[in-house]
Scaffold this motif. Structure first.
Motif, PDB file in Angstrom:
ATOM      1  N   ALA A  93       0.832  -1.204   0.000  1.00 54.53           N
ATOM      2  CA  ALA A  93       0.000   0.000   0.000  1.00 54.53           C
ATOM      3  C   ALA A  93       0.867   1.253   0.000  1.00 54.53           C
ATOM      4  CB  ALA A  93      -0.927  -0.014   1.216  1.00 54.53           C
ATOM      5  N   LEU A  94       1.936   1.228   0.834  1.00 52.25           N
ATOM      6  CA  LEU A  94       2.808   2.401   0.926  1.00 52.25           C
ATOM      7  C   LEU A  94       3.584   2.611  -0.363  1.00 52.25           C
ATOM      8  CD1 LEU A  94       4.161   2.164   4.569  1.00 52.25           C
ATOM      9  CD2 LEU A  94       2.801   4.011   3.611  1.00 52.25           C
TER      10      LEU A  94
ATOM     11  N   GLN B 106       8.268  -4.808   8.583  1.00 53.22           N
ATOM     12  CA  GLN B 106       7.994  -3.680   9.484  1.00 53.22           C
ATOM     13  C   GLN B 106       9.075  -2.601   9.350  1.00 53.22           C
ATOM     14  OE1 GLN B 106       5.382  -3.140  11.071  1.00 53.22           O
ATOM     15  NE2 GLN B 106       4.356  -5.109  11.365  1.00 53.22           N
ATOM     16  N   ARG B 107      10.345  -3.057   9.238  1.00 52.50           N
ATOM     17  CA  ARG B 107      11.438  -2.110   9.016  1.00 52.50           C
ATOM     18  C   ARG B 107      11.202  -1.282   7.748  1.00 52.50           C
ATOM     19  NH1 ARG B 107      16.555  -3.103  11.760  1.00 52.50           N
ATOM     20  NH2 ARG B 107      15.758  -3.006  13.869  1.00 52.50           N
ATOM     21  N   LYS B 108      10.770  -2.009   6.686  1.00 56.34           N
ATOM     22  CA  LYS B 108      10.547  -1.352   5.402  1.00 56.34           C
ATOM     23  C   LYS B 108       9.403  -0.347   5.507  1.00 56.34           C
ATOM     24  CE  LYS B 108      10.569  -2.563   0.538  1.00 56.34           C
ATOM     25  NZ  LYS B 108      10.302  -3.613  -0.456  1.00 56.34           N
TER      26      LYS B 108
ATOM     27  N   VAL C 258       7.464   8.638   2.354  1.00 55.50           N
ATOM     28  CA  VAL C 258       6.174   9.161   1.887  1.00 55.50           C
ATOM     29  C   VAL C 258       5.909  10.517   2.530  1.00 55.50           C
ATOM     30  CG1 VAL C 258       3.677   8.838   2.053  1.00 55.50           C
ATOM     31  CG2 VAL C 258       5.124   6.959   1.300  1.00 55.50           C
ATOM     32  N   ALA C 259       6.223  10.597   3.839  1.00 56.82           N
ATOM     33  CA  ALA C 259       6.070  11.874   4.539  1.00 56.82           C
ATOM     34  C   ALA C 259       6.965  12.931   3.889  1.00 56.82           C
ATOM     35  CB  ALA C 259       6.429  11.702   6.019  1.00 56.82           C
TER      36      ALA C 259
ATOM     37  N   ARG D  20       3.344   5.884  -3.533  1.00 64.00           N
ATOM     38  CA  ARG D  20       4.402   6.629  -4.210  1.00 64.00           C
ATOM     39  C   ARG D  20       4.346   6.442  -5.730  1.00 64.00           C
ATOM     40  NH1 ARG D  20       9.927   5.353  -2.003  1.00 64.00           N
ATOM     41  NH2 ARG D  20      10.406   7.378  -2.864  1.00 64.00           N
ATOM     42  N   THR D  21       4.176   5.177  -6.183  1.00 65.73           N
ATOM     43  CA  THR D  21       4.276   4.930  -7.625  1.00 65.73           C
ATOM     44  C   THR D  21       3.071   5.401  -8.441  1.00 65.73           C
ATOM     45  OG1 THR D  21       3.764   2.653  -7.069  1.00 65.73           O
ATOM     46  CG2 THR D  21       6.040   3.165  -7.664  1.00 65.73           C
ATOM     47  N   PRO D  22       1.797   5.207  -7.970  1.00 68.92           N
ATOM     48  CA  PRO D  22       0.689   5.625  -8.848  1.00 68.92           C
ATOM     49  C   PRO D  22       0.738   7.094  -9.226  1.00 68.92           C
ATOM     50  CG  PRO D  22      -0.157   4.275  -7.102  1.00 68.92           C
ATOM     51  CD  PRO D  22       1.290   4.532  -6.801  1.00 68.92           C
TER      52      PRO D  22
END
Lengths: 84, 243
Positions: free
Chosen positions: A45-46, B226-228, B236-237, A50-52
């Protein structure tokens, strides 16, 4: 067969021992698998967040380009060409 | 650079290993259950309660094996700061605690009909109970810090201090008078147990070991994910701030 279940009169001790072991081992496996699936879903999901954005920008770009040249082309094709 | 390459290599190797350890676990535990419930004789003194041994003894071995591995990983984590070492200890702890719980409860269920008591505060039983608390204490300590690095350091120290308990458990039946019987498999001069009971015991023990490898791989992969997640959240932030 009943002999097997009565365990020579010790059924009340033998079966709970096997039952608890099964419960703990299967429980740990299920919890671990669930944790792994959830973590991997969150990673996807994360990464998707970023990619979309980039992909959407690229798709929007190709859509406008194609609308001038071939408005009746198949909808799946133009996106694919620009993604790579 | 190897510090960053190793987790990636682990992910590749573990993905190859996982189907084999999982398959071996299923086969060994089915065979072990068959042998311990059908394929082995009742004991001439203890009757069918001896079947509790095929769970109790392998679980006890695993409780010590897992703890020893965690302590080795803790040493590696402290000395070489290997990123997988701390994650291994964290991933293995609940499994070790589970085996110790199985050992304690099945021992109690075996003690009630054979000793006439569920529990005694003798050296063997008390030192295993301490091992169980060491596992729980480690799990609580590692998760008590906001910074996972500091939690791992504190946990490593606890694991290394607690390792003194492992030989105490092993030799408690020789050093003190206890209700618990002395070793009959892992002893000088070879096992004193008949092969009709030794084989199911060893099959279950190997099955428990492959179970541990399987589940610890799953949990390690989850820890790496979890690390990733942490690094992705961070980036992302960062994207949000610049974009």
């Amino acid at each position: 067969m009943t002999e097997f279940f009565t365990m020579g009169g010790y059924a009340a001790f033998v079966w709970p021992a096997y039952g608890l072991a099964a419960l703990v081992l299967i429980g740990l496996l299920v919890v671990s698998l669930k944790g792994l699936r959830e973590a991997e879903a969150t990673v996807r999901a994360l990464e998707g967040v970023r990619t979309p954005r980039r992909r959407a920008r690229a798709a929007a770009h190709s859509d406008t380009a194609h609308s001038h040249t071939a408005p009746s082309s198949a909808p799946g094709l133009p996106g694919k060409a620009s993604e790579g | 650079m190897h510090r960053f390459a190793n987790p990636a290599r682990f992910l590749r190797l573990s993905a190859l290993l996982l189907p084999w350890t999982a398959g071996a676990t299923v086969i060994l535990l089915i065979a072990g259950l068959y042998l311990s419930l059908f394929g082995s004789p009742p004991d001439y003194q203890q009757g069918d309660t001896v079947r509790i041994m095929y769970i109790h003894v392998p679980a006890a071995w695993m409780s010590l094996f897992v703890y020893t591995n965690m302590a080795i990983a803790a040493a590696a984590g402290l000395v070489w700061k290997h990123p997988l070492a701390d994650l291994f200890a964290k991933a293995a702890a609940p499994i070790g605690a589970g085996f110790t719980l199985i050992c304690l409860v099945t021992g109690s269920l075996w003690g009630a009909p054979m000793w006439g008591t569920w529990w005694v505060w003798d050296a063997r039983l008390t030192s295993v109970l301490i091992l169980f608390f060491l596992y729980l204490g480690y799990m609580a300590l590692v998760n008590a810090f906001d910074d996972p690095q500091r939690g791992a350091r504190a946990g490593d120290v606890l694991l290394l201090v607690g390792i003194v308990n492992v030989p105490i458990i092993k030799f408690s039946v020789d050093w003190w008078n206890t209700l618990h019987q002395p070793a009959s498999v892992v002893r000088m001069g070879g096992p004193t147990i008949d092969s009709s009971m030794l084989i199911p015991l060893l099959v279950m023990a190997v099955g428990f070991t492959t179970y541990f490898i399987t589940v610890v791989i799953l949990r390690l992969r989850a820890e790496l994910a979890q690390r990733k997640i942490q690094t992705l959240r961070f980036s992302v932030a960062g994207d949000g701030a610049t974009g």
